[in-house]
Design a protein around this motif. Structure first.
Motif, PDB file in Angstrom:
ATOM      1  N   ALA A 112      -8.343 -57.952  53.215  1.00 53.44           N
ATOM      2  CA  ALA A 112      -8.771 -56.566  53.080  1.00 53.44           C
ATOM      3  C   ALA A 112     -10.157 -56.427  52.448  1.00 53.44           C
ATOM      4  O   ALA A 112     -10.740 -55.366  52.482  1.00 53.44           O
ATOM      5  CB  ALA A 112      -7.758 -55.799  52.240  1.00 53.44           C
ATOM      6  N   ALA A 113     -10.703 -57.505  51.871  1.00 55.53           N
ATOM      7  CA  ALA A 113     -12.024 -57.444  51.228  1.00 55.53           C
ATOM      8  C   ALA A 113     -13.073 -58.075  52.137  1.00 55.53           C
ATOM      9  O   ALA A 113     -12.933 -59.212  52.571  1.00 55.53           O
ATOM     10  CB  ALA A 113     -11.993 -58.169  49.887  1.00 55.53           C
ATOM     11  N   LEU A 114     -14.125 -57.325  52.431  1.00 53.08           N
ATOM     12  CA  LEU A 114     -15.222 -57.802  53.264  1.00 53.08           C
ATOM     13  C   LEU A 114     -16.457 -57.970  52.383  1.00 53.08           C
ATOM     14  O   LEU A 114     -17.099 -56.988  51.997  1.00 53.08           O
ATOM     15  CB  LEU A 114     -15.516 -56.800  54.385  1.00 53.08           C
ATOM     16  CG  LEU A 114     -16.709 -57.096  55.278  1.00 53.08           C
ATOM     17  CD1 LEU A 114     -16.511 -58.402  56.049  1.00 53.08           C
ATOM     18  CD2 LEU A 114     -16.950 -55.935  56.236  1.00 53.08           C
ATOM     19  N   PRO A 115     -16.816 -59.226  52.020  1.00 52.73           N
ATOM     20  CA  PRO A 115     -18.019 -59.431  51.204  1.00 52.73           C
ATOM     21  C   PRO A 115     -19.288 -59.173  52.025  1.00 52.73           C
ATOM     22  O   PRO A 115     -19.316 -59.396  53.234  1.00 52.73           O
ATOM     23  CB  PRO A 115     -17.945 -60.897  50.782  1.00 52.73           C
ATOM     24  CG  PRO A 115     -16.742 -61.480  51.407  1.00 52.73           C
ATOM     25  CD  PRO A 115     -16.104 -60.459  52.277  1.00 52.73           C
ATOM     26  N   TRP A 116     -20.339 -58.712  51.347  1.00 56.92           N
ATOM     27  CA  TRP A 116     -21.615 -58.449  52.012  1.00 56.92           C
ATOM     28  C   TRP A 116     -22.761 -58.643  51.023  1.00 56.92           C
ATOM     29  O   TRP A 116     -22.571 -58.656  49.812  1.00 56.92           O
ATOM     30  CB  TRP A 116     -21.654 -57.042  52.608  1.00 56.92           C
ATOM     31  CG  TRP A 116     -21.345 -55.942  51.646  1.00 56.92           C
ATOM     32  CD1 TRP A 116     -20.142 -55.319  51.476  1.00 56.92           C
ATOM     33  CD2 TRP A 116     -22.243 -55.324  50.714  1.00 56.92           C
ATOM     34  NE1 TRP A 116     -20.231 -54.357  50.496  1.00 56.92           N
ATOM     35  CE2 TRP A 116     -21.515 -54.344  50.000  1.00 56.92           C
ATOM     36  CE3 TRP A 116     -23.585 -55.501  50.402  1.00 56.92           C
ATOM     37  CZ2 TRP A 116     -22.085 -53.552  49.015  1.00 56.92           C
ATOM     38  CZ3 TRP A 116     -24.162 -54.707  49.407  1.00 56.92           C
ATOM     39  CH2 TRP A 116     -23.413 -53.751  48.732  1.00 56.92           C
ATOM     40  N   ALA A 117     -23.943 -58.788  51.589  1.00 54.64           N
ATOM     41  CA  ALA A 117     -25.187 -58.820  50.815  1.00 54.64           C
ATOM     42  C   ALA A 117     -26.209 -58.010  51.597  1.00 54.64           C
ATOM     43  O   ALA A 117     -26.165 -57.966  52.829  1.00 54.64           O
ATOM     44  CB  ALA A 117     -25.676 -60.247  50.608  1.00 54.64           C
ATOM     45  N   ARG A 118     -27.134 -57.366  50.887  1.00 58.36           N
ATOM     46  CA  ARG A 118     -28.141 -56.578  51.573  1.00 58.36           C
ATOM     47  C   ARG A 118     -29.502 -56.757  50.911  1.00 58.36           C
ATOM     48  O   ARG A 118     -29.591 -57.088  49.733  1.00 58.36           O
ATOM     49  CB  ARG A 118     -27.751 -55.105  51.638  1.00 58.36           C
ATOM     50  CG  ARG A 118     -27.774 -54.373  50.333  1.00 58.36           C
ATOM     51  CD  ARG A 118     -27.180 -52.991  50.473  1.00 58.36           C
ATOM     52  NE  ARG A 118     -28.131 -51.939  50.169  1.00 58.36           N
ATOM     53  CZ  ARG A 118     -27.935 -50.657  50.413  1.00 58.36           C
ATOM     54  NH1 ARG A 118     -26.839 -50.245  50.980  1.00 58.36           N
ATOM     55  NH2 ARG A 118     -28.846 -49.765  50.098  1.00 58.36           N
ATOM     56  N   ALA A 119     -30.535 -56.550  51.716  1.00 60.53           N
ATOM     57  CA  ALA A 119     -31.911 -56.632  51.233  1.00 60.53           C
ATOM     58  C   ALA A 119     -32.727 -55.609  52.019  1.00 60.53           C
ATOM     59  O   ALA A 119     -32.513 -55.430  53.220  1.00 60.53           O
ATOM     60  CB  ALA A 119     -32.479 -58.025  51.422  1.00 60.53           C
ATOM     61  N   GLY A 120     -33.651 -54.954  51.327  1.00 69.49           N
ATOM     62  CA  GLY A 120     -34.441 -53.952  52.016  1.00 69.49           C
ATOM     63  C   GLY A 120     -35.662 -53.531  51.248  1.00 69.49           C
ATOM     64  O   GLY A 120     -35.957 -54.036  50.161  1.00 69.49           O
ATOM     65  N   LEU A 121     -36.383 -52.594  51.859  1.00 67.27           N
ATOM     66  CA  LEU A 121     -37.573 -52.005  51.251  1.00 67.27           C
ATOM     67  C   LEU A 121     -37.189 -50.722  50.540  1.00 67.27           C
ATOM     68  O   LEU A 121     -36.258 -50.021  50.951  1.00 67.27           O
ATOM     69  CB  LEU A 121     -38.620 -51.713  52.321  1.00 67.27           C
ATOM     70  CG  LEU A 121     -39.175 -52.919  53.053  1.00 67.27           C
ATOM     71  CD1 LEU A 121     -40.142 -52.473  54.150  1.00 67.27           C
ATOM     72  CD2 LEU A 121     -39.859 -53.867  52.092  1.00 67.27           C
TER      73      LEU A 121
END
Length: 188
Positions: A112-121
Motif C-alpha cells: 500500500a506504500a508507494l515510495p517516491w523522490a522528486r526534484a525540480g525548479l
C-alpha cells in the motif's frame, strides 16, 4: 488575500474529488492527472536562520501528469512562512512563496506504500516583513510515500529541501529550508 482563497479553492476541489473513484488500471495509465495538497512545517537553515528565522508552516498544491508508470511531471504553488524575532531585517515574519515544477520518480513495489523522490525548479520570492522581496530561481528536492487509503486517494508523508538566492536590501542571501509535511494525493 489571494493566496488564501486559492488554497481554499484547491481544498474544495480535493474534497469534491473524493467522490470519484476510478479503477486501478486508470490510476496507473500514462496521461492521467492527479492533484496533491500539502500542509506542513518549515525548518530554516543557513541565511534564513541567521536572519532570526525559526520554524513555521508550509502550504503547497501540485497538479501532476503521469508520463509513464515510474515518472510523473508536476507543477504547483507553495507558500512557506517562518517565525521571526523582531530584529533587522526580520520584523515579525519571513515569507516565501511562488511556484515549483519538476519530475517525480515512483519506485513501484507491492504493498500500500508507494515510495517516491522528486526534484525540480523553484521560483520563489522572499519577504522580510518590511515590504522588501525578490524573486529568485532555485531548486527543490523531496522524498516520501503515497500511503493508499482507497485505490485513488493516498496520504502523503514527505520531507523536502528548498533553496534559492535572493537580494534583500542590497544584500545577497541564500534562502534554504527543510519541510516536513503530511498531504493528500488524488488520482483521476
Amino acid at each position: 488575500m489571494r493566496t488564501r482563497s486559492s488554497f481554499w479553492a484547491i481544498g474544495a476541489l480535493l474534497g469534491a474529488s473524493l467522490l470519484w473513484v476510478p479503477s486501478d488500471a486508470e490510476a496507473q495509465a500514462p496521461g492521467r492527472i492527479s492533484v496533491e495538497g500539502r500542509p506542513g512545517i518549515t525548518l530554516p537553515t543557513g541565511d534564513l536562520s541567521n536572519l532570526g528565522g525559526g520554524s513555521g508552516f508550509s502550504l503547497g498544491a501540485d497538479v501532476m501528469l503521469s508520463l509513464n508508470r515510474t515518472v510523473t511531471g508536476y507543477f504547483g504553488v507553495s507558500h512557506d512562512q517562518f517565525s521571526c524575532a523582531a530584529s533587522e531585517p526580520c520584523e515579525g515574519e519571513l515569507n516565501s512563496g511562488g511556484f515549483q515544477a519538476g519530475l517525480k520518480a515512483l519506485f513501484r513495489r507491492d504493498g500500500a506504500a508507494l515510495p517516491w523522490a522528486r526534484a525540480g525548479l523553484l521560483g520563489h520570492s522572499l519577504d522580510t516583513g518590511d515590504g522588501s522581496s525578490d524573486l529568485g530561481l532555485g531548486v527543490e528536492l523531496g522524498a516520501g510515500f503515497d500511503l493508499d487509503v482507497t485505490p485513488h486517494f493516498a496520504l502523503v508523508p514527505a520531507v523536502g529541501f528548498r533553496t534559492f538566492s535572493a537580494d534583500i536590501d542590497r544584500r545577497s542571501l541564500t534562502a534554504s529550508w527543510f519541510t516536513v509535511s503530511l498531504g493528500a494525493h488524488l488520482h483521476f
